[in-house]
Scaffold this active site. Structure first.
Site, PDB file in Angstrom:
ATOM      1  CB  SER A   1      -0.905   0.000   1.237  1.00 56.82           C
ATOM      2  OG  SER A   1      -0.105   0.222   2.385  1.00 56.82           O
ATOM      3  CE  LYS A   2      -1.861   7.217  -2.266  1.00 58.25           C
ATOM      4  NZ  LYS A   2      -3.261   6.791  -2.205  1.00 58.25           N
ATOM      5  NE  ARG A   3       0.674   0.223   6.095  1.00 54.13           N
ATOM      6  CZ  ARG A   3       1.350  -0.824   6.533  1.00 54.13           C
ATOM      7  NH1 ARG A   3       2.542  -0.651   7.057  1.00 54.13           N
ATOM      8  NH2 ARG A   3       0.833  -2.031   6.461  1.00 54.13           N
TER       9      ARG A   3
END
Ligand code: GLU
Length: 476
Positions: free
Chosen positions: A245-247
């Site tokens: 994911s983005k993180r």
């Protein structure tokens, strides 16, 4: 399409992304595995843009797919197929299933469907419609969808090439909508019709589609078509094992390109996500093609490992042609608004072989080559200014004359020259080296002294020393 079953035909694979956003790194890996498998088998690799969702599909996302595949060097063997242009063929397939009784018109309203959904959930069964066993309401022109008449008993086995046989209980598979009330086909119908018409022999895709393989198998059987082989790839997870994911940082192919990874490094790294050949870390396309078999992909999720990616990319930077690296590095300097003088490309081409062993990405290569692009007179950093005491200035002046007498301006001669100078002065290189380095680089990263002098050329090196000595004289 050939009448032969997929198992008896030359291999045809495809990647079928939906153009609804960036091109995800998982799509890139799916494309790579399809490409490798097709090449390994002497087959064909195709691209289908699944743009049936007109609201979410965008031109920009289609372009991102083309650009991503281009950058990665994964060229399809035929022009792309746009799924939306084939809607009429999907409709015909749905109508033929109506004719054979393998599909039915369902007149449930949205509210009725919601009630059925809740009931089905409470009873732990799949959604069925009352219209499965009833004729159309007499004289009705009420809107309807076309649903697949799924089997109520038995099981559907997907013989996945990676996961082995995966069993699905038919009673747990919904009566899928094939055509919506506006006549638009749904994903599972469109995929089956397109894969059949494109002659796909192997469907290799992310394992989020595994249960769709069961639904699609039933549609193939109902249409009387032979099924392709299925291979569902484990998803790519972040370094911590959680879904990417983005993180975790970059996810789009374009971001990896912007971060300065080379396409061939990326291909090598992506090939290792879920597949490998013994302990081989670095391999070229020919080796990957010779070795790759989709059946050897492991079924556990693969983890993105930045250190490994950086290591692999660093190896490819070492091997890459210097003129190509110079072009790529020049682009980065340009994007950073570094002033590019007329000799910039030439200067980069000189510097790159001397510094590239220390770079994992093109961005790092840009950091390591900034010193050659600096314009005279260089702005000296505070540390260098502090080093320029009267004693050091006088020594640099003598060093300048010593270097100017050097007949050959290459690493070996310059290393020797610096050493003989240090001996003739009776001091270690540490007494003048840092100051010389600062004067030559303006405080930007630079390699060892001899490499820095070589990269700069004789004229530029002596000029930078002269500038620094006259600047520091003006200061006092
Ligand atoms: N369009 C689907 C996706 O982007 C892939 C469908 C398939 O490969 O069958 O996830």
């Amino acid at each position: 399409m050939s009448a032969l079953s997929p198992a008896d035909r030359p291999v045809v694979t495809r990647v079928a992304p939906s153009p609804t956003g960036m091109m995800h790194i998982g799509t890139a890996r799916t494309a790579l595995f399809n490409w490798l498998f097709a090449r390994h088998c002497g087959g064909t690799f195709l691209l289908r843009i699944e743009d049936t969702d007109r609201e979410r599909s965008t031109e920009a996302a289609v372009q991102a797919i083309f650009d991503g595949l281009d950058w990665l060097g994964l060229k399809a063997d035929a022009p792309p197929v746009f799924q939306a242009t084939r809607a009429e063929l999907h409709r015909q397939a749905a109508l033929s299933l109506l004719d054979t009784g393998r599909a039915y018109r369902c007149y449930m309203t949205v509210e009725e469907l919601e009630i059925e959904r809740q009931k089905a959930r409470a009873e732990g069964r799949a959604i069925r419609s009352v219209w499965r066993d009833h004729e159309a309401p007499a004289g009705s022109n009420a809107p309807y969808v076309i649903r697949f008449r799924g089997p109520l008993e038995g099981e559907t086995i997907v013989n996945d090439l990676i996961k082995g046989p995966v069993r699905f209980q038919n009673k747990e598979l919904d009566d899928l909508v094939l055509l919506r009330s506006d006549g638009m086909p749904t994903y599972n119908l469109a995929v089956v019709v397109d894969d059949h018409d494109m002659g796909i022999t192997h469907v290799i895709r992310g394992d989020d589609h595994l249960s769709n393989a069961a639904r699609q198998s039933l549609i193939y059987e109902a249409l009387g078509w032979a099924k392709p082989a299925f291979a569902h790839l484990p998803l790519i997870h972040g370094p911590d094992g959680a879904k990417l994911s983005k993180r975790h940082g970059a996810q789009a192919v374009s971001e990896f390109a912007d971060m300065g990874y080379l396409p061939e490094g990326m291909r090598n790294y992506l090939a290792r996500l879920g597949w490998g050949h013994g302990d081989d870390e670095i391999f070229d396309d020919d080796q990957a093609i010779a070795w790759f078999n989709v059946a050897d992909v492991v079924s556990a999720p693969a983890r993105l490992d930045w250190d490994k990616l950086n290591f692999i990319n660093g190896q490819y930077i070492r091997q890459a042609d210097d003129a190509r690296l110079a072009d790529l590095t020049l682009d980065i300097h340009r994007s950073r608004d570094v002033h590019l003088h007329a000799g910039a490309l030439e200067a980069l081409t000189r510097a790159i072989p001397l510094v590239k062993d220390g770079a994992k990405t093109i961005l790092q290569l840009a950091d390591l080559t900034l010193f050659v692009l600096k314009a005279r007179p260089l702005e000296l950093d505070p540390k260098t200014k502090n080093l320029l005491t009267d004693e050091t200035r006088a020594r640099l002046g003598r060093l300048r004359e010593h270097l100017a007498r050097e007949a050959a301006w290459d690493i070996v001669s310059l290393e020797q020259a610096v050493r003989t100078f240090s001996e003739s002065e009776g001091v270690g290189i540490g007494k003048f080296g840092p100051a010389l380095r600062g004067v030559l680089s303006g405080g930007a990263p630079a390699p060892d002294l001899a490499s820095t002098l070589t990269a700069l050329t004789r004229e530029e090196s002596l000029g930078r020393i002269d500038d620094a000595l006259s600047q520091s004289q003006q200061r006092v």
